[in-house]
Design a protein around this motif. Sequence first.
Motif, short mmCIF file in Angstrom:
data_model
loop_
_atom_site.label_atom_id
_atom_site.label_comp_id
_atom_site.label_asym_id
_atom_site.label_seq_id
_atom_site.Cartn_x
_atom_site.Cartn_y
_atom_site.Cartn_z
N MET A 117 -2.58 -2.27 22.15
CA MET A 117 -2.85 -0.94 21.51
C MET A 117 -2.21 -0.86 20.27
O MET A 117 -2.94 -0.22 19.29
CB MET A 117 -2.22 0.30 22.35
N PHE A 118 -0.94 -1.60 19.97
CA PHE A 118 -0.51 -1.41 18.43
C PHE A 118 -1.47 -2.03 17.63
O PHE A 118 -1.75 -1.63 16.48
CB PHE A 118 0.87 -2.13 18.46
N TYR A 119 -2.16 -3.07 17.98
CA TYR A 119 -2.93 -3.86 17.03
C TYR A 119 -4.42 -3.07 16.86
O TYR A 119 -5.08 -3.05 15.73
CB TYR A 119 -3.44 -5.37 17.60
N GLY A 120 -4.82 -2.28 17.90
CA GLY A 120 -5.89 -1.44 17.82
C GLY A 120 -5.55 -0.32 16.86
O GLY A 120 -6.29 -0.01 15.84
N ASP A 121 -4.43 0.08 16.75
CA ASP A 121 -4.10 1.08 15.84
C ASP A 121 -3.92 0.64 14.63
O ASP A 121 -4.32 1.01 13.43
CB ASP A 121 -2.61 1.62 16.42
N GLY A 122 -3.43 -0.46 14.47
CA GLY A 122 -3.32 -1.21 12.95
C GLY A 122 -4.53 -1.60 12.41
O GLY A 122 -4.62 -1.73 11.02
N MET A 123 -5.82 -1.66 13.08
CA MET A 123 -7.05 -1.65 12.34
C MET A 123 -7.72 -0.55 11.95
O MET A 123 -8.15 -0.67 11.05
CB MET A 123 -7.90 -2.53 13.39
N VAL A 124 -7.37 0.49 12.76
CA VAL A 124 -8.11 1.68 12.47
C VAL A 124 -7.38 2.53 11.34
O VAL A 124 -7.69 3.06 10.62
CB VAL A 124 -8.17 2.80 13.81
N THR A 125 -6.02 2.24 11.27
CA THR A 125 -5.05 3.00 10.30
C THR A 125 -5.56 2.88 8.94
O THR A 125 -5.71 3.65 8.09
CB THR A 125 -3.72 2.73 10.25
N PRO A 126 -5.83 1.51 8.45
CA PRO A 126 -6.17 1.51 6.89
C PRO A 126 -7.59 2.06 6.66
O PRO A 126 -8.02 2.71 5.71
CB PRO A 126 -6.32 -0.05 6.68
N ILE A 304 -0.21 2.75 0.76
CA ILE A 304 1.20 2.51 1.19
C ILE A 304 1.19 2.60 2.91
O ILE A 304 1.85 1.77 3.54
CB ILE A 304 1.96 3.48 0.75
N ALA A 305 0.73 3.70 3.27
CA ALA A 305 0.53 3.81 4.75
C ALA A 305 -0.12 2.45 5.41
O ALA A 305 0.42 1.94 6.39
CB ALA A 305 -0.23 5.08 5.20
N SER A 306 -1.17 1.94 4.99
CA SER A 306 -1.65 0.83 5.36
C SER A 306 -1.03 -0.55 5.27
O SER A 306 -0.92 -1.30 6.09
CB SER A 306 -3.25 0.61 4.75
N GLN A 307 -0.28 -0.51 4.31
CA GLN A 307 0.66 -1.63 3.82
C GLN A 307 1.74 -1.72 5.02
O GLN A 307 2.09 -2.76 5.74
CB GLN A 307 1.34 -1.48 2.46
N ALA A 308 2.24 -0.59 5.41
CA ALA A 308 3.43 -0.61 6.26
C ALA A 308 2.83 -0.97 7.71
O ALA A 308 3.45 -1.85 8.43
CB ALA A 308 3.89 0.79 6.53
N VAL A 309 1.47 -0.84 8.00
CA VAL A 309 0.87 -1.16 9.36
C VAL A 309 0.69 -2.49 9.43
O VAL A 309 0.77 -3.38 10.37
CB VAL A 309 -0.50 -0.33 9.58
N ILE A 310 0.07 -2.97 8.13
CA ILE A 310 -0.21 -4.62 8.02
C ILE A 310 0.92 -5.30 8.24
O ILE A 310 1.27 -6.28 9.00
CB ILE A 310 -0.99 -4.81 6.98
N SER A 311 1.99 -4.76 7.41
CA SER A 311 3.39 -5.25 7.58
C SER A 311 3.89 -5.58 8.95
O SER A 311 4.37 -6.41 9.35
CB SER A 311 4.39 -4.91 6.66
N GLY A 312 3.70 -4.51 9.69
CA GLY A 312 4.17 -4.44 10.99
C GLY A 312 3.32 -5.19 11.95
O GLY A 312 4.00 -5.90 12.89
N ALA A 313 2.22 -5.63 11.78
CA ALA A 313 1.23 -6.33 12.55
C ALA A 313 1.97 -7.66 12.07
O ALA A 313 2.04 -8.71 13.24
CB ALA A 313 -0.38 -6.16 12.10
N PHE A 314 2.34 -8.17 11.11
CA PHE A 314 2.84 -9.55 10.65
C PHE A 314 4.03 -9.77 11.60
O PHE A 314 4.33 -10.77 12.04
CB PHE A 314 3.02 -9.71 9.15
N SER A 315 4.99 -8.58 11.48
CA SER A 315 6.29 -8.64 12.13
C SER A 315 6.08 -8.86 13.63
O SER A 315 6.75 -9.81 14.22
CB SER A 315 7.16 -7.43 11.61
#
Length: 627
Positions: A117-126, A304-315
């Motif tokens: 679900m986290f990855y699904g959220d990470g795709m929709v957020t940006p 910036i919001a998208s950047q945080a989500v993408i960095s979170g996906a990497f982490s």
Amino acid sequence: MHQGGEQSKAQQAALALAALGVVYGDIGTSPLYTMKEVFSGNHPIPLTPDNVLGILSLIVWALIVIVSIKYVVFIMRADNRGEGGIMALIALALHDAKGNPKRERAIMLVGLLGAGMFYGDGMVTPAISVLSALEGLDVATPAFRPYVIPMTLLVLFALFFFQRRGTASVGALFGPVMLLWFGTLATLGVVSLSSNPQVLYALNPLYGLRFLFANPGLAIVAMGAVVLSITGAEALYADMGHFGSRPIRQAWFSFVIPSLILNYFGQGALLLADPDSASNPFYHLAPDWALLPLVVLSTAATVIASQAVISGAFSVTRQAMQLGFVPRFDVKFTSEKEQGQIYLPGVNWGLFLAVVVLVLGFQSTNNLAGAYGIAVTGDMVITSTLAIVVAARGWGWGWGRAVALFSCFLVIELTFLYANILKIPDGGWFPLMIGSLVFVLMSTWKRGGQLLSSRTSGEAIELDMFIDALLISEPVRVEGTAVFLTSRNDRVPNSMLHNLMHNKVLHERVLVVSVEVFDVPYVPEIDRVDIQKLKGNFYRLNVQYGFKDDPNIPQALALCAEQELVIDMMSTSFFLGRATLVPRIGSEMAYWREKLFIFLFRNSSSATSFYKIPSNRVVELGTQVVL
């Protein structure tokens, strides 16, 4: 003494500002689309004074109960040696469930679903964030309408393209930009609120409850949109390791939540005064002269919001790699000082492709809103479920107290989830599809890895017995050190047997090395390598990492000098086994999952690059394993 206290306060303020930039981008940009989705989305509710007050009350109390109380007060207590996030929570819950295989399996499956679900959220957020910002151009003049989608894609491409440079160069700007953003939110809200202050009655939770009970059918639809106001709450917990819990709490209570509430109430006041503004109440708050600057600021905030989500996906991907849930990916470090700043090319461009598909497929934030809520609420429900285990066992609360507390949150979150399930035909299917796909991939890789390990170790010979037999009729020993990497250092590695079979020699010093990843973020260097000297100049080494450590075998071997085992890299050869996997019908895993595991296995990054081993010192020896 006084000076030290002042310095500590200054440091806390700096960390709180940095947290403002990284942690709160997602939830901070939700005013762009939440009220718009409620009153002019694909399933709008009638714009009446009672409905406006009811929605405002629900938004305010969702921010208070779910974000402030659940996440900021309770969930952030579930830190794994300072680290947070879904992987840290899984590790804590698994640690507390040790000795109970059924509970461990259930926790792992629930946790993997949450990661999906986290990855699904990470795709929709940006997609929804940047698109919602640029839709402000349409408010300025309809002439911009044809350019909204192309400009959105251009901004997103630039965002993903520059990921390889890391966030260090622009990270210093995040805090001040978001400080300006939240200040703008509060200012716009106060100006509008001053002309219609009666909306402040919505601070009373009775308005929200009255709305829910007076319009049950309408209320469920509305709840599916209200949840958009708390998207990004998971980021508070996920980024705890970067800033610590105190600066995150400080930024939330002192600046973020007041600014959000003021802006939502300002939008509510505007809607009561001008119902036509429902098409985009956020941008209609601004005077005409400020509209284009606001679009620019909104775009910066959403990037910036998208950047945080993408960095979170990497982490999260890197943590999942260490815990054995995903194949090895190529990891690049973008900062010499900050270990957590990483770039995963495969994950980055996979996310970008999914985001482009979302923007082109859904075309507007109204359509994307249906895809957004279900990933967020699914993640929240899973976090609460895992937190029950951690609170009951790890915090010593007992099951009764833990269930009683988190059930209060689960009732609200399950209501949100049910409301978003109704939006599956409107786009909710996308994050569910992504979450299910990630769940299948992660669970298949974990199970396949266990199956492969049992196959190879089941046929292996005990190392101590092998050394005893070897010393009776010792082969030719040649100069240098041989390092054999294996999953179990109490067994003879296949690569060692193949080397003996084909080359008929052993090096004068042999190291049998295994890597173990613990369910803690970091392992101190003093505990990195455990060495056991065996007969015949053999050594058994166990190299230990946390799930956020960067595995580096040469660095670990260099630490052996402190334990009187000096290793010269120029005279050392690394022997790795390269398995060829063969599927088998009737195995412990379904045949199609075996085929999927083999595909992932073949395409994963090599152990040589993952463990930072010099490629000119590596010898690979193949073997065939039937699953």
